[in-house]
Design a protein around this motif. Structure first.
Motif, PDB file in Angstrom:
ATOM      1  N   THR A 203       0.837  -1.198   0.000  1.00 30.39           N
ATOM      2  CA  THR A 203       0.000   0.000   0.000  1.00 30.39           C
ATOM      3  C   THR A 203       0.867   1.239   0.000  1.00 30.39           C
ATOM      4  O   THR A 203       1.954   1.254   0.600  1.00 30.39           O
ATOM      5  CB  THR A 203      -0.925   0.025   1.230  1.00 30.39           C
TER       6      THR A 203
ATOM      7  N   ALA B 170       2.391   4.928   0.941  1.00 28.39           N
ATOM      8  CA  ALA B 170       2.664   5.527   2.245  1.00 28.39           C
ATOM      9  C   ALA B 170       1.455   6.335   2.716  1.00 28.39           C
ATOM     10  O   ALA B 170       0.828   7.064   1.943  1.00 28.39           O
ATOM     11  CB  ALA B 170       3.892   6.425   2.161  1.00 28.39           C
ATOM     12  N   GLY B 171       1.125   6.193   3.978  1.00 32.18           N
ATOM     13  CA  GLY B 171       0.009   6.924   4.554  1.00 32.18           C
ATOM     14  C   GLY B 171      -1.323   6.217   4.481  1.00 32.18           C
ATOM     15  O   GLY B 171      -2.295   6.665   5.090  1.00 32.18           O
ATOM     16  N   GLU B 172      -1.400   5.105   3.737  1.00 34.92           N
ATOM     17  CA  GLU B 172      -2.646   4.358   3.637  1.00 34.92           C
ATOM     18  C   GLU B 172      -2.590   3.135   4.558  1.00 34.92           C
ATOM     19  O   GLU B 172      -1.512   2.595   4.826  1.00 34.92           O
ATOM     20  CB  GLU B 172      -2.898   3.916   2.194  1.00 34.92           C
ATOM     21  N   PRO B 173      -3.750   2.689   5.059  1.00 31.64           N
ATOM     22  CA  PRO B 173      -3.753   1.536   5.979  1.00 31.64           C
ATOM     23  C   PRO B 173      -3.336   0.261   5.264  1.00 31.64           C
ATOM     24  O   PRO B 173      -3.576   0.094   4.067  1.00 31.64           O
ATOM     25  CB  PRO B 173      -5.213   1.463   6.442  1.00 31.64           C
TER      26      PRO B 173
END
Length: 504
Positions: free
Chosen positions: A174, A176-179
């Motif tokens: 995923t 960066a910054g996404e779950p």
């Protein structure tokens, strides 16, 4: 897509150790160690037709920017792709992908999905598939991602559970910054990972092209260190160009000490080769500085606790009269520039065969096929050249050496056949368009694809004989591969498995 075959069936078919792999699998880029672009496969077709399906076993979509060469091992085919048409609806947008397909029908077994680095296109070029061909060792594959990560992958994917020590596949796939995503049977299983950017302090450029050279417990790897976005500055001049990694742990155990960085004109895209001379195993490396190097291979023993410096045996400057200072001043100079090596050196009978010359995008329109005596030591620039053969414009192709002949194609769209001993030409053939991949010599034939969507089959002999010309629907920029009686050819959009149909 059909699911991956069970672990049990895979184990029976391929085994868990390299000694049990099918003898005709294609486990890495080029012939083992030597990197020669040849195959012992026989019964390969001299002609086929992607449009009508004649001699086409199956085809699989790759997206629209696939430059990688397929690897065939243990009933599976590994090849880079992009995510233009998502195979998993959870992955939307630009991703680089490594596909694992079933060798029997091209159906999807699992995929490694890797987000872009982001922030600078020259770190990780948009929409480009994973370019680096993996190397397979039993139930492990070693591959380099678009983010310049060396990953050890379980060839079974998640079918036998999530092997470790790496357990963060959900976060790795995923942006960066996404779950993190849940890990599914369709996802790759990363066993360990070495991030060359953070752990080796390397600066990638455009997209990594590397192919692991495996020797026992060690993995030899070019680092793809290169220029930044203006093409004028080497941000990491002290970074190594060649490293050695412990295949069990992913730990760096050795690197070169040549400080090639300041002399790189574009990037370090040439994978290493290996050979034994007078009982001594050597690693051969083509630097981004246009110099070939010979290093002592690490001995087969316990991996050193602290990183070692590879001992250089010899160096050969393939273009000694080229500029050596202020390299940025020669950007886009088609008459005068430094040289670099984009192909892989090939070791054959104590000789090294390598293509070298001006950079495809930024350098002079001049290149050569060089034959180097690999038995010498020291700076052998003035003594080791056995012959030099001029090519047309640029060249990124790795040579094929068979039956005393060398076959190589170039960016001028010319296929050359020369004598391996003397470098004297036997014939050339105009292919019509430039060649970015390499030739494959197998079954008495030379196979090569062009950027003009034409695939050529010629006799691998001193007399020129064109056997067939096949028109594809897409551009070709990779190298044909033969394994288990099947020829594999990839365009930017599709991978084709080609097999001679039974005669009536």
């Amino acid at each position: 897509m059909k699911p991956c075959r069970s672990l049990l069936l895979w184990a029976i078919a391929a085994g868990f150790a390299p000694s049990l792999c099918h003898a005709a699998d294609q486990l890495q880029w080029g012939e083992r160690h030597s990197r020669n672009m040849i195959s012992a496969e026989t019964g390969l077709p001299a002609s086929f037709d992607p449009e009508t399906g004649v001699n086409i076993k199956w085809s699989a979509p790759l997206g629209d920017n696939a430059y990688g060469t397929p690897i065939v091992a243990g009933g599976k085919v590994l090849i880079g792709a992009n995510n233009k048409v998502p195979r998993d609806p959870r992955h939307q947008g630009d991703r680089a992908v490594l596909l694992c397909l079933n060798e029997s029908d091209g159906s999807l077994c699992w995929q490694l999905v890797v987000p872009r680095i982001g922030g600078d296109d020259f770190l990780d070029w948009p929409m480009i598939a994973i370019c680096s061909p993996p190397t397979v060792d039993g139930d492990r594959a070693y591959a380099v991602t678009n983010r310049l990560e060396l990953v050890c992958l379980d060839m079974n994917g998640q079918a036998n559970g999530n092997d470790g020590p790496y357990q963060d596949e959900g976060a790795h796939m995923t942006p960066a910054g996404e779950p993190p995503l849940d890990v599914t049977p369709q996802d790759a299983d990363i066993v360990w990972m070495l991030d060359l950017v953070s752990q080796v302090d390397v600066h990638p450029h455009d997209s990594p092209h590397a192919s692991v050279l495996m020797d026992g417990q060690y993995l030899y790897l070019n680092t793809c260190n290169g220029v930044e976005s203006t093409h004028k500055i080497i941000l990491k001049p002290d970074a190594p160009s060649l490293i050695v990694v412990d295949k069990a742990t992913g730990r760096v155990v050795a690197q070169d000490g040549e400080r090639i960085g300041p002399m790189i004109f574009h990037s370090t895209w040439s994978p290493p080769a290996m050979g034994t001379i007078n009982g001594q195993k050597q690693v051969f490396f083509g630097g981004g500085d246009g110099v070939c190097y010979g290093f002592e291979a690490l001995p087969a023993a316990k991996a050193p606790e602290t990183p070692q410096t590879l001992k250089r045996i010899w160096r050969f400057d393939c273009d000694p009269t080229a500029p050596k200072q202020n390299l940025a001043e020669y950007l886009n100079n088609k008459q005068e520039s430094p040289s670099n090596i984009l192909s892989t050196p090939v070791f054959h009978k104590n000789r090294l065969y390598v293509t070298v010359g001006g950079d495809i995008w930024w350098g002079k329109r001049q290149s050569w096929l060089k034959c180097i005596d690999a038995t010498q030591s020291g700076d052998v620039t003035k003594t080791a050249e056995l012959w030099s053969y001029p090519l047309v414009k640029h060249c990124s192709s790795t040579p094929s050496i068979a039956d005393g002949l060398v076959f190589v194609a170039d960016c001028g769209g010319m296929l050359h056949c020369v004598d391996a001993e003397t470098g004297q030409p036997y014939w050339t053939h105009d292919l019509g368009r430039e060649v970015w991949g390499s030739t494959l010599v197998a079954d008495g034939k030379v196979y090569v694809g062009t950027r003009g969507r034409e695939f050529w089959v010629l006799a691998a002999s001193k007399e020129k004989q064109v056997l067939s010309t096949i028109k594809f629907g897409g551009t070709m920029a990779s190298t044909p591969v033969a394994a288990n009686g099947v020829l594999y050819v990839s365009t930017l959009e599709h991978l084709f498995a080609i097999k001679e149909a039974p005669k009536p």
